[in-house]
Design an enzyme around this catalytic site. Structure first.
Site, PDB file in Angstrom:
ATOM      1  CB  CYS A 144     -25.846 -47.279  27.218  1.00  0.00           C
ATOM      2  SG  CYS A 144     -26.087 -48.791  26.032  1.00  0.00           S
TER       3      CYS A 144
HETATM    4  N1  LIG Z   1     -25.784 -48.578  20.867  1.00  0.00           N
HETATM    5  C1  LIG Z   1     -24.702 -48.643  21.899  1.00  0.00           C
HETATM    6  O1  LIG Z   1     -23.961 -48.053  22.137  1.00  0.00           O
HETATM    7  C2  LIG Z   1     -24.296 -50.039  22.720  1.00  0.00           C
HETATM    8  C3  LIG Z   1     -23.806 -50.083  23.198  1.00  0.00           C
HETATM    9  C4  LIG Z   1     -23.204 -51.225  24.045  1.00  0.00           C
HETATM   10  C5  LIG Z   1     -24.612 -52.809  24.619  1.00  0.00           C
HETATM   11  N2  LIG Z   1     -25.883 -51.989  23.663  1.00  0.00           N
HETATM   12  C6  LIG Z   1     -26.969 -52.780  24.007  1.00  0.00           C
HETATM   13  O2  LIG Z   1     -27.249 -53.867  22.848  1.00  0.00           O
HETATM   14  C7  LIG Z   1     -28.374 -53.458  22.455  1.00  0.00           C
HETATM   15  C8  LIG Z   1     -29.121 -53.310  21.187  1.00  0.00           C
HETATM   16  O3  LIG Z   1     -28.810 -51.287  21.287  1.00  0.00           O
HETATM   17  P1  LIG Z   1     -28.470 -51.238  19.717  1.00  0.00           P
HETATM   18  O4  LIG Z   1     -28.170 -49.660  20.319  1.00  0.00           O
HETATM   19  O5  LIG Z   1     -27.963 -51.897  18.887  1.00  0.00           O
HETATM   20  O6  LIG Z   1     -30.632 -50.502  19.194  1.00  0.00           O
HETATM   21  P2  LIG Z   1     -30.922 -50.180  18.193  1.00  0.00           P
HETATM   22  O7  LIG Z   1     -32.177 -50.033  17.939  1.00  0.00           O
HETATM   23  O8  LIG Z   1     -30.300 -49.833  16.543  1.00  0.00           O
HETATM   24  O9  LIG Z   1     -30.892 -51.356  17.388  1.00  0.00           O
HETATM   25  C9  LIG Z   1     -31.688 -52.878  17.221  1.00  0.00           C
HETATM   26  C10 LIG Z   1     -32.164 -53.260  16.193  1.00  0.00           C
HETATM   27  O10 LIG Z   1     -32.949 -54.786  16.243  1.00  0.00           O
HETATM   28  C11 LIG Z   1     -33.868 -54.511  15.497  1.00  0.00           C
HETATM   29  N3  LIG Z   1     -35.121 -55.451  15.835  1.00  0.00           N
HETATM   30  C12 LIG Z   1     -35.634 -55.090  17.049  1.00  0.00           C
HETATM   31  N4  LIG Z   1     -36.834 -56.492  17.718  1.00  0.00           N
HETATM   32  C13 LIG Z   1     -35.844 -57.669  16.866  1.00  0.00           C
HETATM   33  C14 LIG Z   1     -36.479 -58.604  16.255  1.00  0.00           C
HETATM   34  N5  LIG Z   1     -37.738 -59.191  17.572  1.00  0.00           N
HETATM   35  N6  LIG Z   1     -35.843 -59.609  15.487  1.00  0.00           N
HETATM   36  C15 LIG Z   1     -34.632 -58.763  14.352  1.00  0.00           C
HETATM   37  N7  LIG Z   1     -35.169 -57.429  15.067  1.00  0.00           N
HETATM   38  C16 LIG Z   1     -35.433 -56.767  15.686  1.00  0.00           C
HETATM   39  C17 LIG Z   1     -34.203 -53.349  15.433  1.00  0.00           C
HETATM   40  O11 LIG Z   1     -35.383 -52.680  14.295  1.00  0.00           O
HETATM   41  C18 LIG Z   1     -33.289 -52.687  15.280  1.00  0.00           C
HETATM   42  O12 LIG Z   1     -32.727 -52.312  13.765  1.00  0.00           O
HETATM   43  C19 LIG Z   1     -29.039 -53.198  23.948  1.00  0.00           C
HETATM   44  O13 LIG Z   1     -30.002 -53.818  24.576  1.00  0.00           O
HETATM   45  C20 LIG Z   1     -28.380 -51.858  23.896  1.00  0.00           C
HETATM   46  O14 LIG Z   1     -28.572 -51.796  25.368  1.00  0.00           O
HETATM   47  C21 LIG Z   1     -26.029 -51.170  22.679  1.00  0.00           C
END
Ligand SMILES: NC(=O)c1ccc[n+]([C@@H]2O[C@H](COP(=O)([O-])OP(=O)(O)OC[C@H]3O[C@@H](n4cnc5c(N)ncnc54)[C@H](O)[C@@H]3O)[C@@H](O)[C@H]2O)c1
Length: 414
Positions: free
Chosen positions: A256
């Protein structure tokens, strides 16, 4: 159905099962899906027991097969939004949108939770959904944006207790998004517009990034002035209004803070050709912290008659925040790279982190008293709970504590 089973998607999937939904957890990462099918959680905030019980209830189906996506009522997108060549990379949202569009039916709801710049939901996702499905947004299906505010590892503010911002393209969409999240979280906050909700998420993270940069810069100045920044923050924080404490560290990490502000500044630049001065400066200040930490350590070792080259440095904590296994963008990895470039012999201990894709140092899950005793310096970069800090203080010759988490005659702070 939840698209993406990572730090955001998996906790949401578990919560949806808890409140009674039948959940398809779709992810393109076969190894992640394989682990989930075996009842193994890839993240700290969801236990193996939670996954196992969700699987045995038959209400949770982890899958990487697109055929499993048909007949959904609600699709929530939680895919990554990284930077590519220092620019926002919305390709994961676009691919997820195309996948959903193939299975979109009249009456369905699609919600984007991934963080992105204002305009993403309406200008990027909406046309992909409409073109791929032949349906009309607003008329045939509903669309909304609800930023995820999850703070991995935070036991007080959870997915359920943190107020959830929601928005929709029209009144019907807002109502549907609201009805869905009312079952998931305790408090839903309705945004007047989608772009405002998209912007609010970026404001929140930019606020943190800028304030951390400010206190990092002040920590450097305070040290030069021989003033204890930790005491400065402690006493300043007694002011009950107009001040919120932030703490210095080795920089910012995770998916983030190093990334989200760049989405905002890119959008400003696209729109007006203007730079986002605060964001740029904050990024610069935070990025130079790893080398500042190493400079201080080089000086401390030299004061003790040691050259950093061939010195044994034991690093405690590799993840970007305490009690997390997440090493994405972790500044600890930059600190280690810099130490290794200086010729230091580095052992890095982290009880939470599972794998590190960086070479040149030894990674350990166990903190050995013999390693502590042999080290010329112990560098605490992440203040994980459960580390035997008393043993660290007892056995180490010298400790450089970046997080102000131990006390002893042999301790120096950032
Ligand atoms: N990690 C945090 O603390 C957090 C907090 C708030 C918001 N976010 C936001 O949430 C979003 C996700 O972050 P995250 O940390 O969960 O990421 P992450 O990498 O942990 O998880 C995302 C998942 O999506 C999968 N993926 C990618 N393309 C795909 C597709 N086309 N179809 C299905 N699955 C697919 C990946 O394999 C992965 O497992 C981002 O935009 C991030 O900025 C993250």
């Amino acid at each position: 159905m939840i698209i993406g089973q990572g730090y955001v998607g998996l906790p949401l999937a578990m919560r949806c099962v808890e409140v009674g939904y039948k959940v398809i957890g779709y992810d393109t990462d076969d190894s992640k899906i394989g682990a989930l099918k075996d009842g193994v959680s890839p993240i700290d905030d969801v236990t193996n027991d939670q996954v196992t019980s969700a699987l045995s209830s038959t209400s949770y189906i982890p899958t990487s097969a697109q055929d499993d996506l048909k007949d959904f009522d609600i699709a929530v997108i939680t895919v990554p939004t990284p930077l590519r060549d220092d620019r926002p990379d919305t390709s994961f949202i676009e691919i997820a949108g195309s996948t959903i569009a193939k299975h979109l039916r009249s009456g369905s709801l699609v919600v984007l939770e991934s963080t992105s710049y204002p305009g993403t939901t309406e200008e990027i996702l909406r046309p992909i959904l409409e073109k791929g499905s032949g349906l009309t947004c607003g008329l045939d299906f509903s669309l909304g944006f609800s930023p995820e505010r999850i703070d991995p590892g935070n036991k007080s503010w959870t997915l359920r207790t943190t107020p959830k911002l929601i928005s929709g393209v029209d009144e019907k969409s807002i109502k549907k998004v609201q009805e869905f999240y009312k079952q998931i979280v305790d408090n839903v906050v309705v945004s007047a517009g989608i772009r405002e909700a998209e912007f609010a998420k970026l404001l929140e993270n930019t606020y943190r990034q800028v304030n951390i940069a400010l206190v990092n810069e002040l920590a450097v100045h305070a040290h030069a002035l021989k003033i204890d920044i930790w005491e400065v923050i402690r006493i300043a924080a007694t002011k009950p209004f107009g001040y919120a404490p932030f703490y210095p560290g080795p920089g910012v990490g995770g998916h983030c803070l190093p990334i989200d502000p760049e989405y905002l500044s890119w959008k400003f630049a696209q729109n007006s050709g203007q730079n986002s001065d605060f964001i740029k400066l904050a990024t610069t200040v935070n990025k130079r912290m790893p080398s500042y930490v190493v400079q201080r350590l080089v000086r401390a070792l030299s004061d003790r008659g040691k050259n950093i080259k061939n010195s044994k440095v034991l690093v405690i904590g590799l993840s970007y925040k305490k009690n997390s296994s997440d090493v994405r963008e972790s500044p600890a990895l930059d600190v280690i790279k810099n130490l290794v470039n200086h010729g230091a012999d580095v052992i890095a201990y982290d009880p939470f982190v599972r794998v590190v894709n960086q070479s040149g140092f030894t990674f350990s899950h166990r903190l050995e008293a013999s390693d502590l005793k042999k080290s010329d310096a112990v560098l605490i970069l992440t203040n994980h709970d459960g580390v035997d800090y008393e043993e660290v203080v007892r056995s180490a010759k010298y400790i450089f504590d970046i997080r102000h988490c131990v006390v002893g005659h042999n301790v120096e702070y950032l």
